[in-house]
Enzyme design. Sequence first.
Site, PDB file in Angstrom:
ATOM      1  N   LYS A 293       0.835  -1.200   0.000  1.00 51.06           N
ATOM      2  CA  LYS A 293       0.000   0.000   0.000  1.00 51.06           C
ATOM      3  C   LYS A 293       0.868   1.248   0.000  1.00 51.06           C
ATOM      4  O   LYS A 293       1.851   1.334   0.754  1.00 51.06           O
ATOM      5  CB  LYS A 293      -0.914  -0.016   1.232  1.00 51.06           C
TER       6      LYS A 293
ATOM      7  N   SER B 168      -9.963   0.833   7.157  1.00 52.89           N
ATOM      8  CA  SER B 168      -9.306   0.779   5.847  1.00 52.89           C
ATOM      9  C   SER B 168      -8.804  -0.593   5.416  1.00 52.89           C
ATOM     10  O   SER B 168      -8.419  -0.769   4.257  1.00 52.89           O
ATOM     11  CB  SER B 168      -8.140   1.772   5.810  1.00 52.89           C
TER      12      SER B 168
ATOM     13  N   SER C 237      -9.228   2.631   2.891  1.00 51.39           N
ATOM     14  CA  SER C 237      -8.247   3.212   2.003  1.00 51.39           C
ATOM     15  C   SER C 237      -7.283   2.184   1.398  1.00 51.39           C
ATOM     16  O   SER C 237      -6.481   2.540   0.539  1.00 51.39           O
ATOM     17  CB  SER C 237      -7.448   4.276   2.761  1.00 51.39           C
TER      18      SER C 237
END
Length: 465
Positions: free
Chosen positions: A79, A179, A155
């Site tokens: 990520k 997230s 996210s």
Amino acid sequence: MDFRRETLPELADDVRGGSRSAESLVGHALARIEELDEQVNAFVAVDEDAAMAAAREIDRCVARGERVGPLAGIPIGVKDLEDAAGFPTTRGSAAFAGQSPAAADSLLVARLRAAGCVIVGKTNTPELGWKADTHNVTCGATRNPWNLERSPGGSSGGSAAAVAAGMVPLATGSDGGGSLRIPASLCGLSGLKPSLGRVPTGGGSAPDWHHLSTRGLLARTTAELVWALDIVIGPDPTDLRSLPMPEASWTAALEDAHVPFAVAWSPTLGYAPLDDEVRVVCERAVRRMEELGAKVIDVDEVFPEDPVEPWLTLTSAYNLRTLEPFVGTEMWEQVDPGLAATVDWARSLSALDMVKAEDACHQLNLRLVQLFHEVRLLVTPTVAAPAPLSGEPGIINGTPDLNWVRFTYPFNLTRSPAATVCAGFAGSGVPIGLQLVGPQHGDLVVSRAAAALERGLDLDPVAPI
């Protein structure tokens, strides 16, 4: 080869045993990314040469009879909120897009690399991970592999989409308000936010969202997720909140996967609207927990009101710290307008406001302590609506709702371990998740129940892309 049909332990065992090469795994990941990522946009950067070189080195070690890590040859996405050496960390923001490549890995990425993982690239995220839709002005929108018109959530949406599309079998993520759980739910994956401190977030810089965000992983199933987490959990002296190493193996604990004797089912937590379609799917899964042996206690109210204000107070202040150097510059015009508004609001906060937000965390946890005297798990929907259209709010019973993720952030405020499993599907075909929340440091209670429920539901959540 299909990463959506083969498990992480099987893939790594094949590489260590020499029946399959790390080069073949990484080559398949790169080919899948080449084939699909123009549609999905899960990756913001890929380094094919470095990934193949790392894979070949693992294969040479295997050929020489040398020890390789338990995750040998597993290709992963990282990520883009955390560092992976050789890649810039853009944080999904134009403000950081021009930075030099990171010189070192984050603690999580370093542990994964030491275990034999091969980093193929960085995955997309909303700017600073601030919202539940993975879209930013620098890299665009990530699409849900179940329906390319829909959002994968956020996210960690790039990581979830990459795993759901079979580009990689494992990816990193983080969870400061849902997230990990939100995109796992929307993409048909299992997700787990470990207790704060299980996966260390120390290193040379302070964590972006100090007391809220937990690092973690995304994989297809709870068993695979726990197997990989078992390799990377443990303390680090640079993380003020890191927890001691658990006495029990997380993987071994899943050999006795079962639902607990009693669970609380709260479809609204006392304040959250819920789409009828989501409710039906989640209640069906809760009934399955009952059939598996859990006594289900309906709880109308867990919290007296939506704790969004203390959550916004903390996260907005953290984001202000990060973006303060750019306020008033030309770069500020490129900041996501919603993010910019919360940062502007944070400039009016006082020290007393921050302390009161921390006080609210304490009070929320006290409510859970009272609840967990009676039950071992709290069960809720993971999100209030099916996966929304990309760039659009969630739709709850026909009405747009910007805050369709009210079920996840309370448990960042309380630091609770929380998982999501695929409970079923909406009429449109997109997955719907059920959230399982445990007591403080009760990661194994949550994991065992999630694994048992997955087996009991016996679904096959493989995206049709």
